[in-house]
Design an enzyme around this catalytic site. Sequence first.
Site, PDB file in Angstrom:
ATOM      1  N   GLU A   8       0.891  -1.202   0.007  1.00 34.75           N
ATOM      2  CA  GLU A   8      -0.060  -0.096   0.024  1.00 34.75           C
ATOM      3  C   GLU A   8       1.010   1.213   0.098  1.00 34.75           C
ATOM      4  O   GLU A   8       0.207   2.376  -0.459  1.00 34.75           O
ATOM      5  CB  GLU A   8      -0.838   0.073   1.276  1.00 34.75           C
ATOM      6  CG  GLU A   8      -1.998  -1.062   1.561  1.00 34.75           C
ATOM      7  CD  GLU A   8      -3.218  -0.659   0.742  1.00 34.75           C
ATOM      8  OE1 GLU A   8      -3.462   0.439   0.624  1.00 34.75           O
ATOM      9  OE2 GLU A   8      -3.860  -1.719   0.214  1.00 34.75           O
ATOM     10  N   ASP A 108      -3.647  -5.347  12.369  1.00 38.56           N
ATOM     11  CA  ASP A 108      -2.560  -5.806  11.672  1.00 38.56           C
ATOM     12  C   ASP A 108      -1.380  -6.048  12.532  1.00 38.56           C
ATOM     13  O   ASP A 108      -0.265  -5.503  12.329  1.00 38.56           O
ATOM     14  CB  ASP A 108      -2.227  -5.088  10.281  1.00 38.56           C
ATOM     15  CG  ASP A 108      -1.254  -5.847   9.259  1.00 38.56           C
ATOM     16  OD1 ASP A 108      -1.030  -6.968   9.486  1.00 38.56           O
ATOM     17  OD2 ASP A 108      -0.567  -5.118   8.703  1.00 38.56           O
TER      18      ASP A 108
HETATM   19  N1  LIG Z   1       8.939   5.661  11.749  1.00 36.84           N
HETATM   20  C1  LIG Z   1       9.783   4.764  11.062  1.00 36.84           C
HETATM   21  N2  LIG Z   1      11.119   4.753  11.332  1.00 36.84           N
HETATM   22  C2  LIG Z   1      11.702   3.967  10.847  1.00 36.84           C
HETATM   23  N3  LIG Z   1      11.286   2.952   9.821  1.00 36.84           N
HETATM   24  C3  LIG Z   1      10.151   2.916   9.690  1.00 36.84           C
HETATM   25  C4  LIG Z   1       9.266   3.812   9.969  1.00 36.84           C
HETATM   26  N4  LIG Z   1       7.679   3.651   9.712  1.00 36.84           N
HETATM   27  C5  LIG Z   1       8.003   2.625   9.045  1.00 36.84           C
HETATM   28  N5  LIG Z   1       9.316   2.094   8.879  1.00 36.84           N
HETATM   29  C6  LIG Z   1       9.799   0.966   8.054  1.00 36.84           C
HETATM   30  O1  LIG Z   1       8.933   0.963   6.841  1.00 36.84           O
HETATM   31  C7  LIG Z   1       8.148  -0.475   6.934  1.00 36.84           C
HETATM   32  C8  LIG Z   1       6.671  -0.234   6.454  1.00 36.84           C
HETATM   33  O2  LIG Z   1       6.103   0.612   7.164  1.00 36.84           O
HETATM   34  P1  LIG Z   1       4.627   0.273   7.684  1.00 36.84           P
HETATM   35  O3  LIG Z   1       3.931   1.648   8.185  1.00 36.84           O
HETATM   36  O4  LIG Z   1       4.447  -0.971   8.335  1.00 36.84           O
HETATM   37  O5  LIG Z   1       3.952   0.071   5.978  1.00 36.84           O
HETATM   38  P2  LIG Z   1       3.295  -0.947   5.226  1.00 36.84           P
HETATM   39  O6  LIG Z   1       1.692  -0.496   5.265  1.00 36.84           O
HETATM   40  O7  LIG Z   1       3.702  -0.872   3.907  1.00 36.84           O
HETATM   41  O8  LIG Z   1       3.731  -2.135   6.030  1.00 36.84           O
HETATM   42  C9  LIG Z   1       8.392  -1.009   8.376  1.00 36.84           C
HETATM   43  O9  LIG Z   1       8.132  -2.146   8.581  1.00 36.84           O
HETATM   44  C10 LIG Z   1       9.636  -0.319   8.865  1.00 36.84           C
HETATM   45  O10 LIG Z   1      10.625  -1.180   8.260  1.00 36.84           O
HETATM   46 MG   LIG Z   2       3.523  -2.906   8.184  1.00 37.22          MG
END
Ligand SMILES: Nc1ncnc2c1ncn2[C@@H]1O[C@H](COP(=O)(O)OP(=O)(O)O)[C@@H](O)[C@H]1O
Ligand SMILES: [Mg+2]
Length: 188
Positions: A8, A108
């Site tokens: 996404e 999730d």
């Molecule tokens: N605030 C943050 N600081 C560092 N890495 C982040 C942060 N937010 C997301 N990530 C990295 O990006 C990945 C995907 O973010 P996420 O919000 O889980 O999106 P998705 O919906 O694609 O899973 C996380 O698993 C992490 O590795």
């Molecule tokens: Mg995620």
Amino acid sequence: MKLAQGAEAIIERTERGVKKTRIQKAYRHPDLDATLRKSRTKREAKVLARLEDITPRILSQNEFEIELEYVDAPLVKDALTEENAKELGRAIGVVVKQMHEKGVVHHDLTTSNMFATNPITLIDFGLAQFSDSLEDRAVDLHVLKHALAAKHPDLAVWESFIAGHKPEAALLERLVAVEKRGRYKNKG
Ligand SMILES: Nc1ncnc2c1ncn2[C@@H]1O[C@H](COP(=O)(O)OP(=O)(O)O)[C@@H](O)[C@H]1O
Ligand SMILES: [Mg+2]
């Protein structure tokens, strides 16, 4: 620099933090696509604001993007070992309880959506909801239990999660009911 690309969203490093951009989906009608991406971005920002102690701070946002504070720690998925499984499991239990007590269900809960900080930092609230319902909280526990069994089958994280969360009897009973339903569903 791109840090991650999920189904996404794209996560990129910015000067101050990271930017999560919800990307266009070619298979969705463009109007529906934009509506969904906007509503999930808005939802995520609203939930992050409610859970400030256990989530990264929001630095800025617009329709399709949220800029977050960078979390300089490994994901729980990568940090879990036999040595720390008990401690991390408890810490996850404590933080999920805090989230539920603030009236948020995640939808999730996996070890890819948590950082191994102290306390644990939770992320990825695009599917989250404001809800106090026993059913929604039980489903959160169910999803996490199965994610742990699938990704970390050799580590006894679940038992420590329960020790940290201390779910009330009614919640555990509802979890059993959710699990039963899951089994029927799988049998078709
Ligand atoms: N605030 C943050 N600081 C560092 N890495 C982040 C942060 N937010 C997301 N990530 C990295 O990006 C990945 C995907 O973010 P996420 O919000 O889980 O999106 P998705 O919906 O694609 O899973 C996380 O698993 C992490 O590795
Ligand atoms: Mg995620």
